[in-house]
Design a protein around this motif. Structure first.
Motif, PDB file in Angstrom:
ATOM      1  N   UNK A  19      -2.353  -0.540  -4.819  1.00 30.15           N
ATOM      2  CA  UNK A  19      -3.201  -0.651  -3.376  1.00 30.15           C
ATOM      3  C   UNK A  19      -3.086  -2.264  -3.275  1.00 30.15           C
ATOM      4  N   UNK A  20      -3.422  -2.265  -1.887  1.00 27.12           N
ATOM      5  CA  UNK A  20      -3.266  -3.545  -1.304  1.00 27.12           C
ATOM      6  C   UNK A  20      -4.463  -4.675  -1.658  1.00 27.12           C
ATOM      7  N   UNK A  21      -4.200  -5.876  -1.545  1.00 30.95           N
ATOM      8  CA  UNK A  21      -5.522  -6.613  -1.864  1.00 30.95           C
ATOM      9  C   UNK A  21      -6.299  -6.826  -0.782  1.00 30.95           C
ATOM     10  N   UNK A  22      -7.524  -6.820  -0.878  1.00 29.16           N
ATOM     11  CA  UNK A  22      -8.748  -6.598   0.220  1.00 29.16           C
ATOM     12  C   UNK A  22      -8.197  -7.836   1.210  1.00 29.16           C
ATOM     13  N   UNK A  62     -12.368   1.816   0.371  1.00 23.29           N
ATOM     14  CA  UNK A  62     -12.522   3.045  -0.341  1.00 23.29           C
ATOM     15  C   UNK A  62     -11.730   3.151  -1.702  1.00 23.29           C
ATOM     16  N   UNK A  63     -11.981   3.975  -2.579  1.00 19.30           N
ATOM     17  CA  UNK A  63     -11.352   4.230  -4.017  1.00 19.30           C
ATOM     18  C   UNK A  63     -10.009   4.669  -3.670  1.00 19.30           C
ATOM     19  N   UNK A  80      -5.450   3.368   7.121  1.00 13.54           N
ATOM     20  CA  UNK A  80      -4.580   3.420   5.952  1.00 13.54           C
ATOM     21  C   UNK A  80      -3.523   2.341   6.391  1.00 13.54           C
ATOM     22  N   UNK A  81      -3.169   1.592   5.224  1.00 12.69           N
ATOM     23  CA  UNK A  81      -2.099   0.768   5.417  1.00 12.69           C
ATOM     24  C   UNK A  81      -0.683   1.467   5.396  1.00 12.69           C
TER      25      UNK A  81
END
Length: 99
Positions: A19-22, A62-63, A80-81
């Motif tokens: 996942x990407x960092x926030x 989101x998760x 979505x990225x």
């Protein structure tokens, strides 16, 4: 039992690593081909600007890694990225970071 827990922890670590960092969301994003800009702040608020004016929103990750935006009309929008851009679910609209 220990093996199950170990596999579960490895799986969670792998998902977290994907996942990407926030912090990559913070900043200003512009829609390609449209007069639309969205600004994401680190306090999970933001503002979208278009020909119709400015609209405040809140956002959260989101998760599943998607970004959920809730606008003032309580409409949920999911992003979505995709590489270096944000793609709006159910749309051809893509946002590219400009700041």
């Amino acid at each position: 039992m220990k093996k199950c827990i170990l596999f579960l922890l490895i799986g969670l670590a792998a998902m977290a690593g994907c996942s990407r960092p926030e912090s990559e969301i913070y900043g200003t994003w512009k829609a390609e081909g449209f007069d639309f800009v969205a600004e994401f702040s680190n306090d999970h608020t933001g503002t979208s600007t278009s020909a119709m004016g400015k609209t405040p929103f809140t956002w959260m990750v989101q998760n599943d890694g998607r970004i959920k935006i809730i606008d003032q009309f309580k409409k949920d929008i999911f992003l979505k990225f995709r590489e270096d851009s944000l793609k709006i679910d159910g749309s051809n609209l893509t946002l590219t970071k400009i700041k």
